[in-house]
Design a protein around this motif. Structure first.
Motif, short mmCIF file in Angstrom:
data_model
loop_
_atom_site.label_atom_id
_atom_site.label_comp_id
_atom_site.label_asym_id
_atom_site.label_seq_id
_atom_site.Cartn_x
_atom_site.Cartn_y
_atom_site.Cartn_z
N GLY A 1 -93.66 55.58 13.13
CA GLY A 1 -93.64 54.27 13.76
C GLY A 1 -93.63 54.30 15.27
N LEU A 2 -93.56 55.48 15.85
CA LEU A 2 -93.48 55.61 17.30
C LEU A 2 -94.77 56.17 17.89
CD1 LEU A 2 -90.42 57.04 19.21
CD2 LEU A 2 -92.67 58.03 19.61
N VAL A 3 -95.53 56.89 17.09
CA VAL A 3 -96.73 57.60 17.55
C VAL A 3 -97.97 56.78 17.25
CG1 VAL A 3 -98.11 59.69 17.23
CG2 VAL A 3 -95.62 59.83 17.24
N ARG A 4 -98.90 56.75 18.20
CA ARG A 4 -100.20 56.14 17.94
C ARG A 4 -100.92 56.90 16.81
NH1 ARG A 4 -101.64 55.15 24.08
NH2 ARG A 4 -101.06 52.95 24.25
N PRO A 5 -101.75 56.22 16.03
CA PRO A 5 -102.46 56.90 14.94
C PRO A 5 -103.28 58.09 15.44
CG PRO A 5 -102.68 54.53 14.72
CD PRO A 5 -102.03 54.77 16.06
N ILE A 6 -103.22 59.19 14.69
CA ILE A 6 -103.93 60.43 15.05
C ILE A 6 -105.16 60.55 14.17
CG2 ILE A 6 -103.74 62.95 15.11
CD1 ILE A 6 -100.70 62.56 15.57
N ASP A 7 -106.27 60.97 14.77
CA ASP A 7 -107.54 61.09 14.05
C ASP A 7 -107.45 62.12 12.94
OD1 ASP A 7 -108.72 59.21 15.70
OD2 ASP A 7 -109.56 60.72 17.07
N PRO A 8 -108.35 62.03 11.94
CA PRO A 8 -108.41 63.08 10.92
C PRO A 8 -108.72 64.43 11.55
CG PRO A 8 -109.65 61.13 10.24
CD PRO A 8 -109.29 60.93 11.67
N SER A 9 -108.37 65.49 10.82
CA SER A 9 -108.57 66.86 11.31
C SER A 9 -110.05 67.20 11.42
CB SER A 9 -107.91 67.83 10.34
OG SER A 9 -108.09 69.16 10.73
N PRO A 10 -110.43 67.97 12.47
CA PRO A 10 -109.61 68.44 13.60
C PRO A 10 -109.42 67.32 14.61
CG PRO A 10 -111.86 69.22 13.83
CD PRO A 10 -111.80 68.52 12.51
N ALA A 11 -108.24 67.28 15.21
CA ALA A 11 -107.91 66.16 16.09
C ALA A 11 -107.22 66.66 17.35
CB ALA A 11 -107.00 65.18 15.36
N ALA A 12 -107.36 65.89 18.40
CA ALA A 12 -106.62 66.17 19.64
C ALA A 12 -105.41 65.26 19.68
CB ALA A 12 -107.50 65.93 20.85
N VAL A 13 -104.23 65.85 19.77
CA VAL A 13 -102.99 65.09 19.92
C VAL A 13 -102.59 65.17 21.39
CG1 VAL A 13 -100.58 64.85 19.20
CG2 VAL A 13 -102.30 65.65 17.56
N THR A 14 -102.48 64.02 22.04
CA THR A 14 -102.20 63.97 23.47
C THR A 14 -100.74 63.61 23.72
OG1 THR A 14 -104.48 63.28 23.93
CG2 THR A 14 -102.85 62.93 25.67
N LEU A 15 -100.04 64.50 24.42
CA LEU A 15 -98.64 64.31 24.77
C LEU A 15 -98.53 63.91 26.23
CD1 LEU A 15 -98.77 66.37 22.33
CD2 LEU A 15 -96.61 67.28 23.17
N GLU A 16 -97.81 62.85 26.51
CA GLU A 16 -97.53 62.46 27.89
C GLU A 16 -96.23 63.12 28.33
OE1 GLU A 16 -99.48 57.98 27.30
OE2 GLU A 16 -97.40 58.20 27.96
N HIS A 17 -96.27 63.87 29.44
CA HIS A 17 -95.08 64.56 29.95
C HIS A 17 -94.83 64.13 31.40
CE1 HIS A 17 -97.70 67.31 32.19
NE2 HIS A 17 -98.35 67.61 31.06
N PRO A 18 -93.79 64.61 32.06
CA PRO A 18 -93.45 64.09 33.39
C PRO A 18 -94.53 64.24 34.44
CG PRO A 18 -91.57 65.26 32.48
CD PRO A 18 -92.71 65.50 31.55
#
Length: 363
Positions: A300-317
């Protein structure tokens, strides 16, 4: 004072940096090795003024390389996390950022021959047993460090180093969820204990009273937050089968929050007693796996992730990091197969580092 000279290469790997050694140029026994590494880094001083360290956990890391006896690998990579203010060395974890420099360093040291414009280096992480393939740019028969690849948290651009991590699930414990649960409750806080590339305890930032979008400086000025997180981490360490982790950096800590930019979620990563300026390469894989698995704190916190293979984008400082994942979904969870990242490295110095002969007299 008589001193011992030890050959070394000094590289930035991703958003970390440190000395890279041939393993056989260092003491064989662990106790003497720890004393040598503390002397090299200058551990025991907040500025590491008497060594190569930079007064921060991302600049007190050491890589030790050797030819591998594993037929699946070219090079063995033995990692050491040296403390900043204590004379303490932790051999438990590995480091994905320092790993970025292993391929270039192995070629520079003559451990792996150049094989065309791109040289593939198969690496076995001694600390965890993980296998990683690095693709290093080697046009003209030498490592090339110039390029157009940018990494958030590193100034300028450099040549890409592509990494493909295999067999990352259960890196230390043998299980995706070492406690047997996708979510546990520790002292009233919901957490997910996940072991993919790096064992971690992951929680929602809001549950610990922060937004999850604070800067590294802001977080490092919150002693009450660190005290609370450490109390949770110590319990999580026991639940994950590590026993007393008060002197170990494993499990690492991650607090996640909804994204503010185009990423899938935001993260603040801890090492664990200070805030990471970005996010560790291994930690990013673990966080991506947590985001994919149902029933975790990421639900419920993460935006939907594409089917595999997928790029998961993490926002950091300091920006974003993409983790390229391959996975299968199952009715009861997710089968996490591999993770890939593209980072950069640069050779900064090479030569000899000197330590007091009273600590070690040499090989």
């Amino acid at each position: 004072m008589s001193q011992t000279a030890i050959p070394y290469h000094f590289l930035r790997g991703g958003t970390s940096r440190g000395p890279y050694f041939r393993r056989n140029d260092l003491p064989a026994d662990r106790e003497t090795l720890s004393e040598v590494l503390c002397a090299v880094v200058g551990a025991g001083n907040p500025r590491n003024i008497d060594g190569l360290g930079g007064g921060n956990a991302v600049t007190t890391k050491v890589a030790m390389l050797s030819r591998s006896y594993d037929p699946a690998a070219d090079v063995d990579y033995f990692f050491a996390q040296v403390a900043v203010e204590e004379r303490l060395v932790d051999y438990g974890p590995t480091c994905g950022n320092i790993l970025v420099g292993v391929g270039p360093a192995a070629i520079e040291m003559g451990l792996v021959p150049v094989a065309g414009d791109v040289t593939s280096v198969r690496i076995r992480a001694v600390n965890t047993g993980a296998l990683v393939e690095a693709e290093v740019q080697t046009p003209g028969g030498a490592v090339c460090y110039d390029g157009d690849t940018a990494v958030d948290g590193v100034p300028g651009t450099a040549a890409p180093v592509a990494l493909n991590f295999m067999e990352v699930v259960g890196s230390r414990t043998g299980a995706f969820f070492p406690t047997g649960n996708a979510m546990d409750v520790i002292d009233g806080i919901e957490v997910s204990c996940v072991d993919v590339a790096m064992p971690m305890m992951i929680a929602r930032a809001a549950d610990l009273g922060i937004s999850g979008h604070e800067s590294q400086t802001e977080l490092d000025k919150m002693p009450d937050l660190f005290a609370r997180m450490e109390a949770l981490r110590l319990q999580a360490g026991r639940m994950m089968g590590f026993g007393d982790v008060s002197k170990s950096v494993v499990p690492k800590l991650g607090l996640i929050a909804p994204p503010r930019g185009k990423g899938h979620f935001a993260v603040r990563y801890f090492m664990p007693w200070t805030t990471h300026p970005t996010v560790a390469v291994t930690g990013a894989q673990c966080l991506a796996a947590c985001a994919l698995a149902p029933g975790t704190v990421a639900d419920g916190l993460v935006r939907p992730i594409d089917p595999s293979p997928a790029a998961v984008t993490l926002e950091h400082p300091m920006g974003e990091m993409d983790v390229l994942v391959k996975y299968d979904t199952r009715p009861d969870g997710v089968d996490f197969q591999s993770a890939g990242l593209t980072r950069t490295a640069r050779l900064i110095a090479r030569g000899e580092v000197l330590i007091p002969r009273s600590i070690w007299g040499g090989v």
